[in-house]
Write a protein that holds these residues in place. Structure first.
Motif, mmCIF file in Angstrom:
data_model
loop_
_atom_site.group_PDB
_atom_site.id
_atom_site.type_symbol
_atom_site.label_atom_id
_atom_site.label_comp_id
_atom_site.label_asym_id
_atom_site.label_seq_id
_atom_site.Cartn_x
_atom_site.Cartn_y
_atom_site.Cartn_z
ATOM 1 N N CYS A 661 0.837 -1.187 0.000
ATOM 2 C CA CYS A 661 0.000 0.000 0.000
ATOM 3 C C CYS A 661 0.882 1.252 0.000
ATOM 4 O O CYS A 661 1.798 1.361 0.804
ATOM 5 C CB CYS A 661 -0.867 -0.020 1.250
ATOM 6 S SG CYS A 661 -1.623 1.547 1.648
ATOM 7 N N CYS A 664 0.457 3.614 3.520
ATOM 8 C CA CYS A 664 1.119 3.252 4.775
ATOM 9 C C CYS A 664 2.452 2.548 4.517
ATOM 10 O O CYS A 664 3.173 2.255 5.465
ATOM 11 C CB CYS A 664 0.204 2.377 5.628
ATOM 12 S SG CYS A 664 -0.234 0.817 4.859
ATOM 13 N N HIS A 683 -4.733 0.358 0.557
ATOM 14 C CA HIS A 683 -5.730 -0.200 1.474
ATOM 15 C C HIS A 683 -6.921 0.752 1.455
ATOM 16 O O HIS A 683 -6.730 1.957 1.418
ATOM 17 C CB HIS A 683 -5.200 -0.254 2.918
ATOM 18 C CG HIS A 683 -4.106 -1.244 3.138
ATOM 19 N ND1 HIS A 683 -2.895 -0.893 3.653
ATOM 20 C CD2 HIS A 683 -4.059 -2.572 2.910
ATOM 21 C CE1 HIS A 683 -2.126 -1.972 3.738
ATOM 22 N NE2 HIS A 683 -2.806 -3.001 3.281
ATOM 23 N N CYS A 686 -6.818 3.049 4.462
ATOM 24 C CA CYS A 686 -5.749 4.047 4.401
ATOM 25 C C CYS A 686 -6.221 5.286 3.647
ATOM 26 O O CYS A 686 -5.715 6.383 3.850
ATOM 27 C CB CYS A 686 -4.510 3.475 3.726
ATOM 28 S SG CYS A 686 -3.567 2.406 4.816
HETATM 29 ZN ZN LIG Z 1 -2.156 1.063 3.771
#
Ligand SMILES: [Zn+2]
Ligand SMILES: [Zn+2]
Length: 962
Positions: A661, A664, A683, A686
C-alpha cells in the motif's frame, strides 16, 4: 457523539469542519441559517451541501446506528413533506453513494419513516418560516443548479465524448444522477408560476397594510405624517422580506411598493436619530425601543436593497446615508457600553457630543496619545448598565452585526459615494479598538475587505487606517489574539492581522465575471488578458509593500522609548503571519512576510545607519528564516503518498512500491486494491473509503481523478479558444504533477462551503501566485481561470477532494509552499545574516549570531554549509569574548546530535583551547571532550587528548578540573 437528529444545526456547527466560514461565526448565528430538520441528503434534505458529517462513512458508526430507533421515532412525528421527499426521490437512497446502513436501520424501526401522507402547506404560507436563513440567500437555488447541469451536459456532449463522467469517476457519476433527480424533485412544480403570483401578491398586500399603518393623513395638511410602527410589525416585516428573498422573488415585487416601503422605513429611522442608549441610565424603555425600531427598519431596508437585480430607483442616497450615520452612532454607543476604557477615552464627559474625527489628531503625537491611553484606563467609571440595559445593548449589537453583513452585500450591488465609503471604513476600523465584540469585528473585516476589493482608489486610505489602528490599539489589547484560525483549534491570531490577511486576499483583483460566474459557460467565457493574473499578483504585492513601508517608516521616525513598543507590534504581526503560514485558507501570509523580508533585507544591509533598525531586522529575519528552514526539513522528511511524485519530479517513473500500500508503505498484504490509472496499490481504510465502493468498480485514486479532471478542463479551454480566436497550436495535453497537487488544494477550497465568497478570493490568490511561476502560463490563461471553478465545469470534482482529510490538505499546502518565491528567499536571508556577523558593532554581531543559532536550531545540518562554517569560525576569533563564546556554544550544542557536522569545526575549536578568555577555553575543552565521548572512532582523538592535556597546567584552576 449521539446522532444529532434533533439538534442538527448545532451539531453541524460543532462538528463543522466543513465550512470555510464556520469556525469564526457564533453558533447561534449559524443555527438560524440552517433548515431545521437538517438531515443528510439521503434522508431528504434539499441541499446537497448541507451535510451533517464530513464523510458519509461516519454515519455508519455503531453509536450512530444505535440512534436509528430515535430517528425513526422522530420521523414518525415529523411532517416529512417539508423535506422534499417526493415520489420520484424514493428510489434515491439505494443508488446513492453514501453507505446506507443507517437508512436501512431506520427503515427497520419504522418502515414508513420516509413516507409522507399529507401535502405540505409550507409553500403557500406566506410567513411560515420564521427564521429564514439570511446566509443561504446567496447560494444557488435550484433553478441555477439545473441551469448548471444543463451547461455541464452541453459541454459534455460537445467535447467530452471520450471523458464521460463514468470515466472520470464512476463513484461520483451516481451522485450526479441523484443530484439531478433531487433537483427535479425540489424545483418548482408546473403550477409554480401561479404560486409565485399569489406569493408576490400577498407580500405586496402585506407591505401596503404596513405602510398604511405608518402613514397618517390628517385633514389640514396635504402631506402625510408618520407614525411609529410597532417593533413586532417590523420584525414580521423582516421575516417576510427574508423569506421572499430566499425564494428569489423579491425583484418581482412592484417597484413602487418597495419605494414606498423604503420611505416609511426611512421615517422610522429618522424618528430615532440622535437617540443614544448611552443616555438612558434609568433604562428608559421608550428610548431603547425607538432605537430598536430604527435598527429593525434598517435591517428591513437593507434586506431589500442588498438583493440582486433590484431596480435602480430603490437606491436613494439620502436613505443610505441616514442608515450609515445611524449605524455608525449605534456602533459607537455599543462600543462605549461594552468597554469602559473606550468610553472614558471617547466620552470624557457625558454631555460632549461625540465626533469621529477626534481620533485623527493623535496621529501626530504618538507618544502623548499613548500616554493618555494608559492613564485614562485607571479612571473609575460609574456602572452604566443595569441588566436591562445590557440586554438592550446585546440586542443592538446582534442587529448591528446583521446590518454590517447586509452593508457588505449592498456594496457588491450598488456603488456608494466616496463619502459613504470613507465613513464605512472609519466606522469598521474603530470596532477593533474594543474587546468582546468579535462577531462585529468579523463583520467589519468582511466589510472592509469588500471595500478594498471594490474601491481600489481607496486602498491607500484603508491601509493607512489599518496602520493607524496598530498604534491606537490599547497596549493591553495588542497581543490579544481573539481571531480563531479556521479549522485549527488552539490557534489564534490578532484581529488586526486577520484583517490584514483578508485585505491582501482581496487585493488581487479577482475578475468580476469570474466571481459571479455560476455556470460552466460563464466561467469559460470570462477570459482575461494573459498578463492579467500577473498584474493581480503585483497589485497584491503593492498593498503588502504599502503596509510594511508605512509601518517601518513609523519605526524609523519614532523616539527610542517608543521603539520597543513598536518592535513588539511588528513581532506580534510576524508571529501571527507565521501561525497562518502554509495553512490552506491563508495564502496571503507568505507574500506579506516575503515583502517584509525584502524591505528588511534592504534596511538590514549597511544602508541603514540606525542600529536599532538593523537589530530589529536581524531579529525578525532570523525568526522567519528559522521557520522556513524547519518547514523545509519537515517537508523533505514527509512521505505522504500524494506528494511522492511531486518531490521526485524528474523521474516521472514509478517510485511507488510494487507490492504494498503506498499510503502506509506496508502493513497487511491482503485486501490491497489497485488504481486503474497509475497502478498504485492501496488499502481502503488508508484512504478512508469503504472497501465495497472500490472492489466492484474500475477505481481511480484521487490524483488520477484529478488528473483526468484537469485534462477535461484543458480540452474545454482549448476548444473555447478555438471558437474565439483561430489559435490552432496544439497545446500538448500535459498536466504536470504539480498542477495535480495544486488542483487537489483548489478542489478542497471549492468544496468547503463559504457563506461569503471568500474562498473565491483565496483560490484566485493561489492561482495568481502559481501563474507567476509558470513559464508556460501565457498559453493557458483561460485554463487557469477555469481551474478556479472546476467544480462547476466538471461537476464531480467535489468528491475527489472531499475524501482528503484536513491533515492531507495541510501537507499539500505546505509542500506547495516550498516552491514559493518566499521559501526560495531563505538563502538570501541566511546570506545577509552571515554578512551581519562581520558588522562593526558587537551588539549587531551578537544579534546576528543569535539569529543564525535559531536557524541552526531548526536544522543543525545548516552548520555543515561552507558559508555558515566560515562565518561561524570567523566568530571564534571575534574581538569580543562574549561573541567568541556564543559562537563556540552554537557549535557545541549540536555536537551530540550531529557529530559529523561538528567534526568539521574541530580544527578551529582546538585553536580556542589557547584562548585568552577563560570561559572560551572552558567551552572549547568541553566541546572537544564531548566529541571524544560521543564518537569512539573520532579520528582526531589523539590530538584532542594532547590538546586537553596541554591545558592541565592552565593557570585557571577551574580549567584544571577537567
Ligand atoms: Zn495502507
Ligand atoms: Zn492513480
Amino acid at each position: 457523539m449521539s446522532f444529532p437528529a434533533t439538534s442538527g444545526a448545532a451539531a453541524l456547527a460543532s462538528s463543522g469542519h466543513r465550512g470555510i466560514g464556520l469556525s469564526n461565526t457564533v453558533h447561534s448565528e449559524l443555527a438560524a441559517c440552517l433548515p431545521l430538520p437538517s438531515l443528510p441528503v439521503f434522508c431528504g434534505a434539499s441541499d446537497q451541501d448541507l451535510r451533517l458529517v464530513d464523510s458519509p462513512a461516519r454515519l455508519n458508526r455503531v453509536d450512530v446506528l444505535a440512534q436509528s430507533a430515535k430517528i425513526a421515532e422522530l420521523l414518525r412525528h415529523t411532517d416529512v413533506s417539508y423535506l422534499n421527499l417526493r415520489d420520484e426521490a424514493k428510489g434515491v437512497p439505494y443508488i446513492y453513494v453514501e453507505p446506507l446502513e443507517l437508512h436501512d436501520e431506520v427503515l427497520r424501526c419504522n418502515p414508513e419513516a420516509f413516507e409522507y401522507s399529507t401535502a405540505g402547506h409550507v409553500k403557500e404560507q406566506i410567513s411560515g418560516s420564521a427564521a429564514v436563513p439570511e446566509k443561504r440567500q446567496s447560494e444557488s437555488s435550484f433553478p441555477i443548479q439545473s441551469q448548471t447541469q444543463k451547461d455541464y451536459n452541453a459541454i459534455h456532449s460537445r467535447q467530452l465524448d471520450n471523458f464521460s463522467t463514468n470515466d472520470i469517476s464512476s463513484l461520483s457519476s451516481k451522485k450526479l444522477k441523484v443530484k439531478k433527480k433531487g433537483g427535479d424533485g425540489i424545483s418548482l412544480a408546473p403550477d409554480s408560476a401561479e404560486l409565485q403570483g399569489t406569493y408576490i401578491e400577498r407580500f405586496r398586500e402585506f407591505l401596503e397594510d404596513l405602510c398604511n399603518n405608518a402613514e397618517f393623513h390628517s385633514d389640514d395638511r396635504d402631506e402625510a405624517e408618520w407614525l411609529p410602527l410597532p417593533l413586532t410589525d417590523l420584525r414580521l416585516l423582516v421575516n417576510e422580506i427574508t423569506s421572499i428573498r430566499e425564494k428569489k422573488l423579491l425583484h418581482l415585487v412592484p417597484v413602487e411598493v418597495l419605494v414606498r416601503l423604503l420611505k416609511v422605513l426611512d421615517h422610522q429611522i429618522h424618528r430615532a436619530e440622535g437617540l443614544s442608549i448611552e443616555e438612558c441610565d434609568n433604562s428608559d424603555s421608550e428610548l431603547v425601543s425607538s432605537v430598536l425600531i430604527a435598527l429593525e427598519s434598517i435591517h428591513a431596508a437593507l434586506a431589500v436593497m442588498a438583493h440582486t437585480d433590484m431596480p435602480k430607483q430603490l437606491y436613494n442616497e439620502e436613505i443610505i446615508e441616514r442608515i450609515l450615520e445611524f449605524s455608525r452612532r449605534q456602533i459607537m454607543d455599543v462600543m462605549c457600553a461594552c468597554d469602559p476604557s473606550y468610553r472614558a477615552l471617547h466620552r470624557p464627559s457625558e454631555n460632549t457630543a461625540f465626533e469621529v474625527d477626534d481620533y485623527e489628531d493623535n496621529d501626530a503625537e504618538f507618544g502623548s496619545a499613548s500616554k493618555k491611553r494608559r492613564t485614562s484606563k485607571t479612571s473609575k467609571l460609574k456602572k452604566s448598565a443595569s441588566s436591562r440595559l445590557s440586554t438592550a445593548v446585546n440586542t443592538i449589537l446582534q442587529k448591528l452585526c446583521t446590518v454590517l453583513g447586509l452593508l457588505k452585500d449592498l456594496l457588491l450591488i450598488e456603488r456608494l459615494s466616496d463619502s459613504c465609503i470613507l465613513q464605512l471604513v472609519k466606522t469598521s476600523i474603530t470596532t477593533f479598538l474594543v474587546d468582546n465584540i468579535q462577531l462585529l469585528q468579523l463583520k467589519a473585516i468582511s466589510l472592509l475587505s469588500a471595500i478594498f476589493y471594490l474601491y481600489t482608489q481607496h486602498r491607500n486610505y484603508v491601509i493607512d487606517e489599518v496602520v493607524q489602528l496598530l498604534w491606537k490599539l490599547p497596549y493591553s489589547k495588542r497581543a490579544l489574539r481573539s481571531y480563531h484560525v479556521r479549522e485549527e483549534e488552539q490557534r489564534q491570531i490578532q484581529m488586526v492581522t486577520a484583517l490584514l490577511i483578508q485585505l491582501i486576499h482581496c487585493s488581487a483583483n479577482l475578475p468580476d465575471a469570474l466571481r459571479m460566474a455560476s455556470n460552466g459557460n460563464a466561467v469559460l467565457e470570462a477570459s482575461v488578458d494573459v498578463s492579467y493574473p500577473i498584474k493581480c499578483h503585483e497589485a497584491a504585492t503593492e498593498s503588502c509593500c504599502l503596509f510594511w513601508s508605512r509601518v517601518l517608516q513609523r519605526f524609523a521616525s519614532v523616539k527610542t522609548h517608543d521603539a520597543s513598543e513598536l518592535k513588539s507590534i511588528i513581532e506580534n504581526l510576524v508571529t501571527d503571519l507565521l501561525t497562518t503560514l502554509n495553512l490552506p485558507e491563508y495564502p496571503a501570509s507568505a507574500p506579506i512576510l516575503e515583502v517584509l523580508c525584502v524591505l528588511l533585507l534592504q534596511n538590514a544591509g549597511p544602508k541603514s545607519k540606525d542600529v536599532s533598525a538593523r537589530s530589529l531586522a536581524i531579529d525578525i529575519l532570523g525568526t522567519i528564516a528559522a521557520r522556513l528552514k524547519r518547514d523545509a526539513l519537515v517537508c523533505s522528511q514527509e512521505n505522504f503518498w500524494i506528494l511522492q511524485d511531486l518531490l521526485s519530479q524528474d523521474a516521472a517513473a514509478q517510485h511507488h512500491p510494487k507490492d504494498t500500500c503506498c499510503v502506509c508503505l506496508g502493513g497487511r498484504v491482503e485486501n490491497l486494491f489497485i488504481c486503474h490509472g497509475c497502478q498504485r496499490l492501496f488499502h481502503a481504510d488508508c484512504l478512508g473509503i469503504k472497501e465495497h465502493e472500490v472492489s466492484s468498480r474500475k477505481w481511480s485514486c484521487q490524483t488520477c481523478i484529478c488528473h483526468k479532471q484537469l485534462l477535461v478542463l484543458q480540452s474545454c479551454c482549448n476548444s473555447q479558444q478555438k471558437n474565439d480566436v483561430k489559435k490552432n497550436h496544439d497545446t500538448d495535453s500535459e498536466v504536470s504533477k504539480q498542477e495535480i497537487v495544486q488542483q487537489l488544494l483548489l478542489n478542497y477550497l471549492q468544496d468547503v462551503t463559504s457563506a461569503d465568497d471568500l474562498h473565491l478570493f483565496i483560490c484566485w490568490f493561489y492561482l495568481c501566485l502559481w501563474y507567476k511561476d509558470d513559464s508556460n502560463c501565457q498559453q493557458k490563461s483561460s485554463y487557469y481561470l477555469a481551474r478556479m471553478k472546476s467544480k462547476i465545469i466538471v461537476r464531480d470534482s467535489s468528491t475527489v477532494s472531499s475524501i482528503l482529510t484536513r491533515d492531507s490538505v495541510k501537507k499539500i499546502t505546505s509542500a506547495l509552499g516550498q516552491n514559493s518565491s518566499f521559501c526560495r528567499g531563505f538563502d538570501k536571508i541566511l546570506h545577509t545574516l552571515l554578512a551581519s556577523l562581520r558588522e562593526n558593532s558587537p551588539v549587531i554581531r551578537a544579534k546576528a549570531l543569535k539569529a543564525v543559532s535559531i536557524i541552526v536550531e531548526a536544522d543543525p545540518e545548516v552548520l555543515g554549509d561552507k558559508r555558515v562554517q566560515s562565518a561561524v569560525e570567523g566568530r571564534f576569533c571575534d574581538s569580543a569574548i562574549s561573541v567568541r563564546e556564543a559562537a563556540l556554544e552554537l557549535v557545541g550544542r549540536h555536537i551530540a546530535s550531529h557529530p559529523g557536522v561538528g567534526f568539521k569545526y574541530f580544527e578551529k575549536i582546538a585553536e580556542r583551547i589557547k584562548d585568552t578568555g577563560v570561559s572560551v577555553r572552558k567551552r572549547a575543552i568541553k566541546i572537544i571532550r564531548d566529541m571524544c565521548t560521543s564518537n569512539a572512532n573520532f579520528s582526531g582523538f589523539t590530538r584532542a587528548c594532547t590538546e586537553i592535556i596541554s591545558r592541565v597546567s592552565d593557570d585557571e584552576a577551574s580549567i584544571q578540573v577537567f
